[in-house]
Enzyme design. Sequence first.
Site, PDB file in Angstrom:
ATOM      1  N   GLN A  73     -20.088 -51.676 -21.816  1.00 48.76           N
ATOM      2  CA  GLN A  73     -20.733 -52.973 -22.008  1.00 48.76           C
ATOM      3  C   GLN A  73     -20.311 -53.676 -23.291  1.00 48.76           C
ATOM      4  O   GLN A  73     -20.528 -54.873 -23.430  1.00 48.76           O
ATOM      5  CB  GLN A  73     -22.259 -52.796 -21.976  1.00 48.76           C
ATOM      6  CG  GLN A  73     -22.749 -52.385 -20.593  1.00 48.76           C
ATOM      7  CD  GLN A  73     -24.238 -52.144 -20.548  1.00 48.76           C
ATOM      8  OE1 GLN A  73     -24.703 -51.050 -20.802  1.00 48.76           O
ATOM      9  NE2 GLN A  73     -24.995 -53.184 -20.256  1.00 48.76           N
ATOM     10  N   ASN A  94     -26.761 -41.137 -18.681  1.00 46.57           N
ATOM     11  CA  ASN A  94     -27.697 -42.247 -18.757  1.00 46.57           C
ATOM     12  C   ASN A  94     -28.123 -42.671 -17.355  1.00 46.57           C
ATOM     13  O   ASN A  94     -27.272 -42.985 -16.513  1.00 46.57           O
ATOM     14  CB  ASN A  94     -27.059 -43.466 -19.429  1.00 46.57           C
ATOM     15  CG  ASN A  94     -28.049 -44.623 -19.465  1.00 46.57           C
ATOM     16  OD1 ASN A  94     -29.014 -44.568 -20.217  1.00 46.57           O
ATOM     17  ND2 ASN A  94     -27.859 -45.631 -18.638  1.00 46.57           N
ATOM     18  N   GLU A  95     -29.427 -42.689 -17.111  1.00 55.02           N
ATOM     19  CA  GLU A  95     -30.008 -43.238 -15.879  1.00 55.02           C
ATOM     20  C   GLU A  95     -29.234 -42.831 -14.621  1.00 55.02           C
ATOM     21  O   GLU A  95     -28.710 -43.691 -13.900  1.00 55.02           O
ATOM     22  CB  GLU A  95     -30.081 -44.757 -15.970  1.00 55.02           C
ATOM     23  CG  GLU A  95     -30.997 -45.262 -17.061  1.00 55.02           C
ATOM     24  CD  GLU A  95     -31.107 -46.795 -17.101  1.00 55.02           C
ATOM     25  OE1 GLU A  95     -30.455 -47.475 -16.292  1.00 55.02           O
ATOM     26  OE2 GLU A  95     -31.854 -47.301 -17.943  1.00 55.02           O
ATOM     27  N   GLU A 116     -23.599 -57.264 -18.939  1.00 53.80           N
ATOM     28  CA  GLU A 116     -24.740 -56.673 -18.239  1.00 53.80           C
ATOM     29  C   GLU A 116     -24.375 -56.420 -16.767  1.00 53.80           C
ATOM     30  O   GLU A 116     -24.912 -56.998 -15.841  1.00 53.80           O
ATOM     31  CB  GLU A 116     -25.971 -57.592 -18.385  1.00 53.80           C
ATOM     32  CG  GLU A 116     -27.232 -57.163 -17.657  1.00 53.80           C
ATOM     33  CD  GLU A 116     -27.752 -55.765 -17.980  1.00 53.80           C
ATOM     34  OE1 GLU A 116     -27.564 -55.280 -19.104  1.00 53.80           O
ATOM     35  OE2 GLU A 116     -28.344 -55.155 -17.064  1.00 53.80           O
ATOM     36  N   TRP A 117     -23.372 -55.559 -16.568  1.00 55.19           N
ATOM     37  CA  TRP A 117     -23.005 -55.069 -15.234  1.00 55.19           C
ATOM     38  C   TRP A 117     -22.825 -56.209 -14.237  1.00 55.19           C
ATOM     39  O   TRP A 117     -22.123 -57.168 -14.546  1.00 55.19           O
ATOM     40  CB  TRP A 117     -24.032 -54.018 -14.780  1.00 55.19           C
ATOM     41  CG  TRP A 117     -24.236 -52.949 -15.848  1.00 55.19           C
ATOM     42  CD1 TRP A 117     -25.367 -52.730 -16.568  1.00 55.19           C
ATOM     43  CD2 TRP A 117     -23.267 -51.994 -16.341  1.00 55.19           C
ATOM     44  NE1 TRP A 117     -25.179 -51.692 -17.463  1.00 55.19           N
ATOM     45  CE2 TRP A 117     -23.908 -51.225 -17.346  1.00 55.19           C
ATOM     46  CE3 TRP A 117     -21.949 -51.701 -16.038  1.00 55.19           C
ATOM     47  CZ2 TRP A 117     -23.254 -50.194 -18.037  1.00 55.19           C
ATOM     48  CZ3 TRP A 117     -21.289 -50.676 -16.714  1.00 55.19           C
ATOM     49  CH2 TRP A 117     -21.950 -49.940 -17.696  1.00 55.19           C
ATOM     50  N   HIS A 146     -22.253 -43.107 -19.327  1.00 54.11           N
ATOM     51  CA  HIS A 146     -23.054 -44.310 -19.061  1.00 54.11           C
ATOM     52  C   HIS A 146     -22.289 -45.103 -17.989  1.00 54.11           C
ATOM     53  O   HIS A 146     -21.835 -46.226 -18.228  1.00 54.11           O
ATOM     54  CB  HIS A 146     -23.262 -45.091 -20.359  1.00 54.11           C
ATOM     55  CG  HIS A 146     -24.402 -46.067 -20.314  1.00 54.11           C
ATOM     56  ND1 HIS A 146     -25.479 -46.037 -21.182  1.00 54.11           N
ATOM     57  CD2 HIS A 146     -24.647 -47.124 -19.506  1.00 54.11           C
ATOM     58  CE1 HIS A 146     -26.310 -47.028 -20.919  1.00 54.11           C
ATOM     59  NE2 HIS A 146     -25.828 -47.714 -19.896  1.00 54.11           N
ATOM     60  N   TYR A 182     -38.454 -50.439 -19.021  1.00 56.27           N
ATOM     61  CA  TYR A 182     -38.402 -51.908 -19.051  1.00 56.27           C
ATOM     62  C   TYR A 182     -39.645 -52.534 -18.432  1.00 56.27           C
ATOM     63  O   TYR A 182     -40.162 -53.507 -18.944  1.00 56.27           O
ATOM     64  CB  TYR A 182     -37.129 -52.408 -18.338  1.00 56.27           C
ATOM     65  CG  TYR A 182     -35.890 -52.093 -19.143  1.00 56.27           C
ATOM     66  CD1 TYR A 182     -35.423 -52.981 -20.102  1.00 56.27           C
ATOM     67  CD2 TYR A 182     -35.217 -50.878 -18.991  1.00 56.27           C
ATOM     68  CE1 TYR A 182     -34.313 -52.681 -20.893  1.00 56.27           C
ATOM     69  CE2 TYR A 182     -34.107 -50.570 -19.772  1.00 56.27           C
ATOM     70  CZ  TYR A 182     -33.660 -51.482 -20.724  1.00 56.27           C
ATOM     71  OH  TYR A 182     -32.569 -51.175 -21.510  1.00 56.27           O
ATOM     72  N   TRP A 241     -32.918 -51.724 -26.775  1.00 58.27           N
ATOM     73  CA  TRP A 241     -31.739 -52.161 -26.031  1.00 58.27           C
ATOM     74  C   TRP A 241     -31.619 -53.640 -26.262  1.00 58.27           C
ATOM     75  O   TRP A 241     -32.461 -54.376 -25.767  1.00 58.27           O
ATOM     76  CB  TRP A 241     -31.861 -51.838 -24.526  1.00 58.27           C
ATOM     77  CG  TRP A 241     -30.592 -52.235 -23.818  1.00 58.27           C
ATOM     78  CD1 TRP A 241     -30.329 -53.428 -23.209  1.00 58.27           C
ATOM     79  CD2 TRP A 241     -29.402 -51.445 -23.696  1.00 58.27           C
ATOM     80  NE1 TRP A 241     -29.051 -53.442 -22.734  1.00 58.27           N
ATOM     81  CE2 TRP A 241     -28.459 -52.239 -23.021  1.00 58.27           C
ATOM     82  CE3 TRP A 241     -29.041 -50.165 -24.120  1.00 58.27           C
ATOM     83  CZ2 TRP A 241     -27.169 -51.779 -22.737  1.00 58.27           C
ATOM     84  CZ3 TRP A 241     -27.764 -49.713 -23.829  1.00 58.27           C
ATOM     85  CH2 TRP A 241     -26.848 -50.520 -23.146  1.00 58.27           C
ATOM     86  N   GLU A 246     -34.197 -46.507 -24.524  1.00 57.77           N
ATOM     87  CA  GLU A 246     -33.909 -47.930 -24.277  1.00 57.77           C
ATOM     88  C   GLU A 246     -35.210 -48.660 -24.032  1.00 57.77           C
ATOM     89  O   GLU A 246     -36.072 -48.191 -23.276  1.00 57.77           O
ATOM     90  CB  GLU A 246     -33.051 -48.145 -23.020  1.00 57.77           C
ATOM     91  CG  GLU A 246     -31.600 -47.856 -23.173  1.00 57.77           C
ATOM     92  CD  GLU A 246     -30.795 -48.127 -21.904  1.00 57.77           C
ATOM     93  OE1 GLU A 246     -31.183 -49.008 -21.094  1.00 57.77           O
ATOM     94  OE2 GLU A 246     -29.786 -47.436 -21.716  1.00 57.77           O
TER      95      GLU A 246
HETATM   96  O1  IFM Z   1     -27.870 -52.780 -19.699  1.00 58.25           O
HETATM   97  C1  IFM Z   1     -28.606 -51.782 -19.046  1.00 58.25           C
HETATM   98  C2  IFM Z   1     -28.173 -50.417 -19.501  1.00 58.25           C
HETATM   99  O2  IFM Z   1     -26.821 -50.222 -19.284  1.00 58.25           O
HETATM  100  C3  IFM Z   1     -28.935 -49.344 -18.752  1.00 58.25           C
HETATM  101  N1  IFM Z   1     -30.356 -49.575 -18.812  1.00 58.25           N
HETATM  102  C4  IFM Z   1     -30.835 -50.901 -18.522  1.00 58.25           C
HETATM  103  C5  IFM Z   1     -30.080 -51.935 -19.331  1.00 58.25           C
HETATM  104  C6  IFM Z   1     -30.594 -53.354 -18.999  1.00 58.25           C
HETATM  105  O3  IFM Z   1     -30.382 -53.634 -17.649  1.00 58.25           O
END
Ligand code: IFM
Length: 444
Positions: free
Chosen positions: A15, A160-161, A401-402, A116, A287, A394, A347
Site C-alpha cells: 500500500q 494480516n487478516e 486502499e486495494w 499483508h 473498524y 491505521w 489497526e
Molecule cells: O487498508 C486496509 C488494510 O490493508 C487491512 N485492514 C483494513 C485497512 C482499511 O481497509
Amino acid sequence: MSSPFLWGVASSAFQIEGALDADGRGPSVWDVFAERPGAVRDGHSPAPACDHYHRWAEDVELLDRLGVNAYRFSLAWPRVVPTGRGAVNGAGLDFYDRLVDALLARGITPVPTLFHWDLPQALEDAGGWSERDTAYAFAEYAAAASDRLGDRVDRWITLNEPLVHTTYGHALGVHAPGRTLAVPEVMRVAHHMLLAHGLAAGELRSRGLEALLTNNYSPVSPATGSEADAAAAHAYDTLHNRLFTDPVLTGAYPDLSAFGVAEVPGVREGDLKAVAGSADGLGVNYYNPTVATAPDEGSGLPFGFGEVAGAPVTAFGWPVVPEGLGRMIDLLRERHGEALPPLYVTENGCSHEDRVSPGGRIADPERIAYLEGHVAAVEAARERGADVRGYFVWTLTDNFEWAEGYHQRFGLVHVDHATQARTPKDSFAWYRDLVAARTASAGA
Ligand code: IFM
C-alpha cells in the site's frame, strides 16, 4: 521491568512502497490483479503508491515527529524472495534492515508483519494458497527474514487478516488473486494460511522471537430477535471471529456446518498441533461492528448484512461505533479465557474525504473523534482487566486502499498522489499530543 504500552501506527508494504521493479523485487498477486480491467476503482495504478521505498527516511522522520514508540509495517515477500521460494534477495532485505535501524535509532520499536496479502505471483501460478506447499514456502521466508532482522526485532506478526485475504481474494474475487472458489475450497485456502502461520511461528519461536497473528474482528448482532437473524449472526460470527482464532487458541476448527462444511479439506495429521497455541499475541484489527440478517434467497451464504442504526459513517460507509471495540475485546476474553494471549490493537482508523484548505491545513475532526472514541474504548477495556499491550492507528500516510485505489484516505498524513508531498493533518497533531501525554504519565 514490563515493556511499555505500544503507541504506534500501522502500514503495509504494497500500500505504500511503490518501486515494484526495484532491486530484484518479483511480481505479487496484487501487481497482476490490479491490471485487470475494473479490478481497481477508476483504474488507479498501485505502482507509485506512496513511493515509500525511496522516501522511507522522510516517513521515519514523520514517525519521529509523531512521537510513537512503535511502528507496524510489512515486509513484501516478493522483495525478499522474488519467486516465493528459493533464492533470497539480499537487496530486498537490505531495505528492511535500513528501516529497522532507522526506527531503533529513534526509539521506535519495529513490529513487522510477514504477509499483508502480496503473495509472490510465482506461488500463485503454482496454485497459491490452495496448495499446501505455499505454507512451507512461507515458513522458509519467515526463517530468512528473521535470520536477518531477528537480532533487533523480537515481536513479529505472521499474517494480516487472513479472513479478508481468504474471502475477498478467494471467494468474492474482489481482491487479489481474484478467485471465486466454492466454499470447501475456500476453507482449504483458510487451512493453508493457518498452517503457514503455525509453521512460521515455529521458525520464529525457535529463534527466541514472538509470533503474533493479526485478524480483523467485528462483534456481530442479529438485526432482529428472529431465529433466522440469530442463526445468521451466529454463522457470520463463526466466519469472522472464530475461523482463524479458535484453531490457534484451542487446536480445533469451530463448527462450520452453517457453511455446509463438515470437515475442513486439506487438514493432515499434526497440522492442528502446529497451529494450536502458536500465538504469543493476537492482533486485533477493528473498524466497525456488524449487523447480520437472514440471507437473501439464492445468495448461497448463511447470512446477510443489515444496517447499524444511528451511527455516523466513514467515507467507506463503515459505521462508527467505538464501543464495538470494547465489546470485541470483552468477547474474546469471555470466549477464550486463560487461552487468550495478550492483545494488540494492530489497526484502527477511518477514511474521510479530507480537503486541503487554501492555507494548506487539513482539518479532519471526524478522524480525531473516531480515534478519541476508540482509544477511550481500549483504555476502558484495560481498566476492566483486558491485557491489551498496544494500539496502532491505521495509518501514517494516505495510501493505496486495494480495490478502492487512492480513493479512501486513512492517513494521519495527507499525501498528494501527484507530487508525493506529505502534509500532516490535524489528527497527526492530536495523536502526537495523546501519545506524548500517555507516555509521559506512564514514565512518571
Ligand atoms: O487498508 C486496509 C488494510 O490493508 C487491512 N485492514 C483494513 C485497512 C482499511 O481497509
